[in-house]
Each structure stands twice: as structure tokens, then as C-alpha cells.
Enzyme design. Sequence first.
Site, PDB file in Angstrom:
ATOM      1  N   LYS A  22      36.935  35.772  42.473  1.00 48.62           N
ATOM      2  CA  LYS A  22      35.787  35.327  41.663  1.00 48.62           C
ATOM      3  C   LYS A  22      36.256  34.740  40.328  1.00 48.62           C
ATOM      4  CE  LYS A  22      32.611  38.435  40.101  1.00 48.62           C
ATOM      5  NZ  LYS A  22      32.384  38.266  38.647  1.00 48.62           N
ATOM      6  N   SER A  23      37.167  35.406  39.668  1.00 49.12           N
ATOM      7  CA  SER A  23      37.625  34.914  38.360  1.00 49.12           C
ATOM      8  C   SER A  23      38.255  33.525  38.493  1.00 49.12           C
ATOM      9  CB  SER A  23      38.661  35.870  37.765  1.00 49.12           C
ATOM     10  OG  SER A  23      38.048  37.078  37.427  1.00 49.12           O
ATOM     11  N   ARG A 124      24.359  42.093  27.174  1.00 49.59           N
ATOM     12  CA  ARG A 124      25.812  42.227  27.022  1.00 49.59           C
ATOM     13  C   ARG A 124      26.313  41.582  25.733  1.00 49.59           C
ATOM     14  NH1 ARG A 124      28.594  40.978  32.619  1.00 49.59           N
ATOM     15  NH2 ARG A 124      30.324  41.913  31.473  1.00 49.59           N
ATOM     16  N   SER A 169      40.074  41.575  26.350  1.00 46.64           N
ATOM     17  CA  SER A 169      39.166  40.956  27.323  1.00 46.64           C
ATOM     18  C   SER A 169      39.663  39.588  27.762  1.00 46.64           C
ATOM     19  CB  SER A 169      37.778  40.814  26.685  1.00 46.64           C
ATOM     20  OG  SER A 169      37.032  39.832  27.375  1.00 46.64           O
ATOM     21  N   ASP A 323      37.564  46.451  37.062  1.00 43.87           N
ATOM     22  CA  ASP A 323      36.432  46.304  37.986  1.00 43.87           C
ATOM     23  C   ASP A 323      36.512  47.266  39.173  1.00 43.87           C
ATOM     24  OD1 ASP A 323      35.377  44.350  36.367  1.00 43.87           O
ATOM     25  OD2 ASP A 323      36.233  42.688  37.499  1.00 43.87           O
ATOM     26  N   LYS A 350      29.403  46.396  31.020  1.00 43.34           N
ATOM     27  CA  LYS A 350      29.562  45.497  32.170  1.00 43.34           C
ATOM     28  C   LYS A 350      28.159  45.164  32.702  1.00 43.34           C
ATOM     29  CE  LYS A 350      34.035  45.142  32.211  1.00 43.34           C
ATOM     30  NZ  LYS A 350      34.649  43.858  31.873  1.00 43.34           N
ATOM     31  N   ARG A 354      28.265  51.310  33.571  1.00 39.24           N
ATOM     32  CA  ARG A 354      28.840  51.833  34.822  1.00 39.24           C
ATOM     33  C   ARG A 354      29.223  53.302  34.725  1.00 39.24           C
ATOM     34  NH1 ARG A 354      32.202  46.386  36.749  1.00 39.24           N
ATOM     35  NH2 ARG A 354      30.351  45.382  37.615  1.00 39.24           N
ATOM     36  N   ARG A 402      29.039  45.943  41.805  1.00 36.52           N
ATOM     37  CA  ARG A 402      30.184  46.838  42.058  1.00 36.52           C
ATOM     38  C   ARG A 402      29.735  48.293  42.196  1.00 36.52           C
ATOM     39  NH1 ARG A 402      34.050  43.123  42.186  1.00 36.52           N
ATOM     40  NH2 ARG A 402      34.085  41.594  40.515  1.00 36.52           N
TER      41      ARG A 402
HETATM   42  C1  S3P Z   1      36.721  38.735  34.094  1.00 36.43           C
HETATM   43  C2  S3P Z   1      37.271  39.604  33.208  1.00 36.43           C
HETATM   44  C3  S3P Z   1      36.908  41.027  33.133  1.00 36.43           C
HETATM   45  C4  S3P Z   1      36.173  41.499  34.378  1.00 36.43           C
HETATM   46  C5  S3P Z   1      35.130  40.525  34.831  1.00 36.43           C
HETATM   47  C6  S3P Z   1      35.733  39.147  35.100  1.00 36.43           C
HETATM   48  C7  S3P Z   1      37.158  37.315  34.050  1.00 36.43           C
HETATM   49  O1  S3P Z   1      36.134  41.195  32.001  1.00 36.43           O
HETATM   50  O2  S3P Z   1      35.602  42.762  34.163  1.00 36.43           O
HETATM   51  O3  S3P Z   1      34.517  40.993  36.018  1.00 36.43           O
HETATM   52  O4  S3P Z   1      36.917  36.570  35.023  1.00 36.43           O
HETATM   53  O5  S3P Z   1      37.766  36.939  33.039  1.00 36.43           O
HETATM   54  P1  S3P Z   1      36.814  41.404  30.554  1.00 36.43           P
HETATM   55  O6  S3P Z   1      38.247  41.012  30.654  1.00 36.43           O
HETATM   56  O7  S3P Z   1      36.090  40.522  29.630  1.00 36.43           O
HETATM   57  O8  S3P Z   1      36.675  42.862  30.285  1.00 36.43           O
END
Ligand code: S3P
Length: 449
Positions: A22-23, A124, A169, A323, A350, A354, A402
Site C-alpha cells: 500500500k505504501s 488525525r 513518521s 501496522d 492511527k 488502536r 487492521r
Molecule cells: C505509512 C507510514 C506509517 C503507517 C501507515 C503508512 C506510509 O505511518 O502506519 O499505515 O505509507 O508512509 P507513520 O510512519 O506516519 O507512523
Amino acid sequence: MHDLLLRAGAPLSGALDVPGDKSISHRAVLLALLADGPCRATGWLDCADTRSSLAAALALGASAAFEHGVLTLTPPPAPPRDDLVLDCGNSGTTARLLLGLLAAWLKPGGPAVTLDGDASLRTRPMARVVEPLRRMGADLSWAGNEGRLPVTVRGAPMRGCTHDLAVASAQVKSALLLAGLGATGITTVRGAAGSRDHTERMLRGMGASSSEPCGSPSVSGPRRLPAFTLAVPGDPSSAAFFQAAAAIIPGSDVTVRGQSLNPTRTGALAVLQHAGALVDLVVQDAAGEVAADAGEPTGSVRVRGRSRIAFAIERPQVPALVDEIPVLAVLATQCAGRSTISGAAELRVKESDRLALLARNLRRLGAAVAERDDGLVIDGPCVLRGGTRDEPLVLETAGDHRIAMAMAVAALITEGETALDDGACVAVSFPGFHEVMECLLGPGAQRRP
Ligand code: S3P
């Protein structure tokens, strides 16, 4: 009436592919907006979250085609000429990365773009991105409540700077790097060590990013990106639900093929191993297309469930498994001894809180769970108990994908019947999750006739 969750009739066994990461799929769309020509991503994940990024790109003037898992995106010739409102849905990655990208890409004095989201995304924190972007000169204003979406972005001259992040993050780091591509001078992001590094890997593959000696990524702007082609590997966070299920049910033997083995994403596998599962990795080369690839190590992961021993997760480990904590908390209920999760306060902001939701759901199933400000303490092993066919125990998801999938894993070993208040929310990251689980369970799965 809620759909009952499946129970495992036997250990899990089989090999499977999981959907694309996904990322990386978000980044494929968003980086393509800044590219010089059409870009291609094979294995692109089509889910509610990535559709939010794609819809935003189309509204900004990109054109796209998606066929047989291949996304082709042609970037817009210029920034938009009219004011726009973009709906980021449930997707924090869409909202935060776009804040950085738009702040530097929109024309100063030109139209404004307002980013908004669903009820969960509107709760958020956004100041963690907005404040450092303002230090680069960004023109961002709160269009609703301070610190939250909606946020209005106007074009402004931006200058590069060095950031020291308070929260490790990847979303914030990536937003600042994307802004840095449109800013004058050098932008460096420190303080996000251990967080996922997909943006840097992609930018490095395009010759657009470097690292300081201590590993903090830098970009120098203003610059555009070359057109790129990349192969999206399987998502380790989606794989984790099946891998944790295999670790929970002794005798299981599950292999996930073609997943990302990026070390910033594989923290959960180390926990499974520590908890007693046999974990074998077969590494392939970096996912292999030409040009600027995602630069991700990929491979197969085989998990065999054996003993289940309590484990501890502490702050430094959290970014590489952030995650996966929901499903690791389910594993902890089956491990002998006290498992602790600490340094994980980020889980409270999140898609849902969670930590609170995990504690509530697992306690209702009969687990011994104490909630801390920054984590959970779980004593195991304990028997999880649901309800009856007529009155199943309905677990609460708050629409959080999740949490829903973690509870579906808990259901596998729960005595009695359980259901989700919103089983469909898995489509945020993993459409087809319930069906893949059913295939893996085979004919032994017990379900409503
Ligand atoms: C993500 C980074 C994470 C993760 C999110 C996707 C990303 O968040 O929890 O589901 O795609 O960069 P953070 O790194 O901001 O905590």
C-alpha cells in the site's frame, strides 16, 4: 445481522500471494505527478486507500489507466487552474504526502487546493506535517479545526531546510521530501530513523535523493523526476495477518510469495520468531524491472507454528512493525507468560485508537489485557470465548481495517461465534481478505451453514 467470522478447523497450510504494498502504491501515484512523462507501476494495489490517491491525481489533471494490475499514469501538464477540494477518504498517507507535494507544486498566487477526509481522518493530527512545511515557506491554513483536516494549500515560494522530527513518521518524512523537490536548496529530514524508507528508495533510484553520513535523507530542488517504471512487491503488512495466524496455530505451515523484505517493514517477522515460530526467508533480487525501480528487496517467507512464548516490543522496534501491532497483540494472548508492547503511543492516532480498541475487544473475548498510555500488557495463554450462533460476540472495528483483520485472526481460535460490526472495512487496504483467509483455511473452516 453480522457475518460470522471463520474458525480454524485445522492448522493453516498453503502458499499464497498477497496484494501489492500500500505504501509503495500510494507513492507510485504521487511521485508520478511530479514526473516528466507517463509512469508505470506493475502489481499496483487497488484498494480504497490507494484509490483516494489516484482520485486526487486525476482531479489534479493526471490521466490514468489500470489493467491487469498495471497502473499507467500520465502526469498533468501544469498545476490546476481552478480551486479544488480533494477527498482523501480514510487515507493518512494521501493527505500527508499531498500536503507536502502541493505546498511546493501549486503556483504562488494561483488557485487553492483544500484537502479533506472522512470522519476518522478528520480526527488525525496534521500539525506534525503543517508546521515543518511552514518553516519551508508553505502557505497552509486550517479550514476547520486547528491541527486537523480540512487544510487549504496555496502555492508559495519554498526553501529547503533541515528538519528534526519529533515523531519517527514515514508519512511526515515523505511529505517533507516531496516538498523539498519543489523548494530551492537542500531539504534534509532527520529523526525518522527506522521508519519505512520507500520514498527515499524510489527517489534514489531516480537519482533524486541522497543520504547524509548518518543516514538522514536529503533532496535538492527545485527539480522534476524522470518518468519511471516500478514493480510493487507484496505488502508485508497484509502478509502479517496470515503469518501471525500460522504462528498462533501450532502445526501451521504458510508461505507468502513475493513480499517486500525491506528491513523497515519486517519487524513483525522477528517477533514471530522470538515467540517460537520457525520463520524462513528466501530472498530474491530487488524487484526486477528496469529504469527507476522501487528498489525493494523481495522474497518468500515461510512461517511454521510451534511453541508460543511471550515477547516484548519496545519503542525502537515500533516503526518497523507499527501496522502489525494489532495482530501481534492477538498472538500475545496465546503466548505463555507476560507480553509487553511499549513506546507505541502512535497507535492512538492511527485509523482508530488502536490500543483502546484492542484492549476492549480482546478483554471481551476473555484475554487478560492491561492498557498503558503507550502500549499493552498481555498475560497468556488464555482461552478466547465468543457467543452463540444466534448471539455471536460482535467485535468493534470503528471502521479500522487492521483492527478488523486482527480480530478475524483472533476468531480463528475463539471458542464459539464472533462477528465484526463492519467486516467490509478490510477493503481499505485488502479487498478480498476474508476470501483469501477462507481459501487458506480450506474445508476444515467452520462457518455458518
Ligand atoms: C505509512 C507510514 C506509517 C503507517 C501507515 C503508512 C506510509 O505511518 O502506519 O499505515 O505509507 O508512509 P507513520 O510512519 O506516519 O507512523
